[in-house]
Design an enzyme around this catalytic site. Structure first.
Site, PDB file in Angstrom:
ATOM      1  CE  LYS A 111      -4.121  -2.187   1.704  1.00 14.06           C
ATOM      2  NZ  LYS A 111      -4.591  -2.900   2.889  1.00 14.06           N
ATOM      3  CE  LYS A 194      -7.810 -13.581  -7.626  1.00 12.25           C
ATOM      4  NZ  LYS A 194      -7.739 -13.829  -6.207  1.00 12.25           N
ATOM      5  CE  LYS A 197     -14.938  -5.640  -5.736  1.00  9.99           C
ATOM      6  NZ  LYS A 197     -16.175  -5.594  -5.045  1.00  9.99           N
TER       7      LYS A 197
END
Ligand code: TRP
Length: 331
Positions: A111, A194, A197
């Site tokens: 992050k 896979k 979103k």
């Protein structure tokens, strides 16, 4: 009975990958364990959502989990911020969580790299809050994906450290409950990995998608120019479509298209049409429930309140005992 806890990030809009990959297991677990499933809205504050977005996302996640089959009479489903005991335990655990170990967490480093302008303390202590979520109910099983393995290890570390500091074995150790090989991997429609979103528009089929949207996305799925020899191995983009079909279609349908492929007589348009219709059918009951539940704010409030009550009962017992262990005022 063993206790299960899992947190769901309030990002809304579940897709087929979430459903077949994780949710179906939650739904099975609710019959066998003392389950707590919560919506992690406190965690989402690290990225500073607007009040309207936060509110909408939390509501949408609750709607979709209920629509998918989590039963509020069986599992305790609640919103994290409704249980302030969690933040109290988070404070206590923070006293024994060290800078070095927090900075070394992979998710933190990722992050920091992705958003160097927003390295806040909440981000650093994200694993401490997650540990509090889990051990506040003395959970031993945490159904999460591989990416959460390190956070689980930290949860054990923080719980054990508390135990050692106060010379007891108050908190049991939580372990990731992975569904192992039985877990179905749901590929996306972009011909690559896979379903997700964040992999771009059109890659994921959402449980709330209209039949029209589903058809459109499936018809645009990536294919190739067709098999060139009989019985050849399928390239990934084609295997992906067959894998999706395995999940939503009947075995006969799957075998039918498999045979056509092997005989080099397949027409991808036909396969996609069938796949789209079977997806529409497979998701229809959930879609209907999403629409019905979304319209019923009274029901949603009742579920959230009932969940908050049950979660607080469990959490406040722990907090009472923890306060006693720490040595706060008794006189
Ligand atoms: N960190 C988890 C995720 O990103 C969400 C989460 C928060 C969680 N608290 C938890 C998962 C407690 C399991 C248990 O998906």
């Amino acid at each position: 009975m063993e206790t299960v806890v899992s947190g769901i990030r309030s990002t809304g809009n579940l897709h087929l990958g979430n459903y077949y990959g994780a949710l179906q297991n939650f739904i099975k677990m609710q019959h066998e364990y003392n389950c707590f499933f919560f919506i992690a809205d406190l965690h989402s504050l690290t990225t500073h959502p607007t009040p309207a977005n936060l509110h909408g996302n939390v509501k949408q996640v609750l709607i979709e989990y209920l629509a998918a089959g989590i039963d509020p009479e069986k599992a305790t489903i609640y919103v994290q911020s409704d249980v302030p005991e969690v933040t109290e335990l988070y404070l206590y655990l923070n006293m024994n969580a060290y800078m070095g170990e927090l900075e070394r967490a992979t998710s933190f480093k990722d992050k920091v790299r992705a958003n160097p302008e927003n390295v806040n303390a909440g981000l650093l202590t994200y694993p401490v809050l997650m540990a509090a979520d889990i051990i506040i109910h003395k959970a031993t099983k945490v159904p999460v994906g591989k990416d959460q393995e390190q956070h689980l290890e930290m949860a054990r570390t923080f719980g054990n450290r508390f135990n050692r500091l106060y010379n007891n074995d108050y908190f049991p150790e939580p372990y990731a409950f992975s569904f192992g090989e039985s877990l179905v991997k749901i590929p996306g429609l972009d011909g690559k990995g896979k379903m997700g979103k964040s992999e771009g528009e059109g890659n994921a089929i959402f449980l709330g998608d209209t039949p029209e949207a589903i058809r459109k996305k499936v018809m645009r799925a990536v294919t190739d120019s067709g098999p060139t020899v009989e019985n050849q191995q399928k390239p990934q983009e084609i295997q992906n479509l067959f894998d999706l079909m395995k999940v939503v279609s009947t075995p006969d349908t799957l075998a039918h298209f498999d045979e056509l492929y092997n005989k080099m007589a397949i027409r991808y348009g036909d396969l996609k049409k069938e796949l789209a219709e079977d997806m529409v059918l497979a998701t229809a009951p959930i879609r209907d429930r999403i629409n019905a539940i979304a319209a019923d704010t009274d029901y949603l409030r009742k579920v959230a309140e009932m969940g908050a009550d049950k979660a607080r009962e469990s959490a406040s017992k722990t907090i009472r005992e923890v306060r006693e262990i720490i040595g706060f005022r008794k006189f």
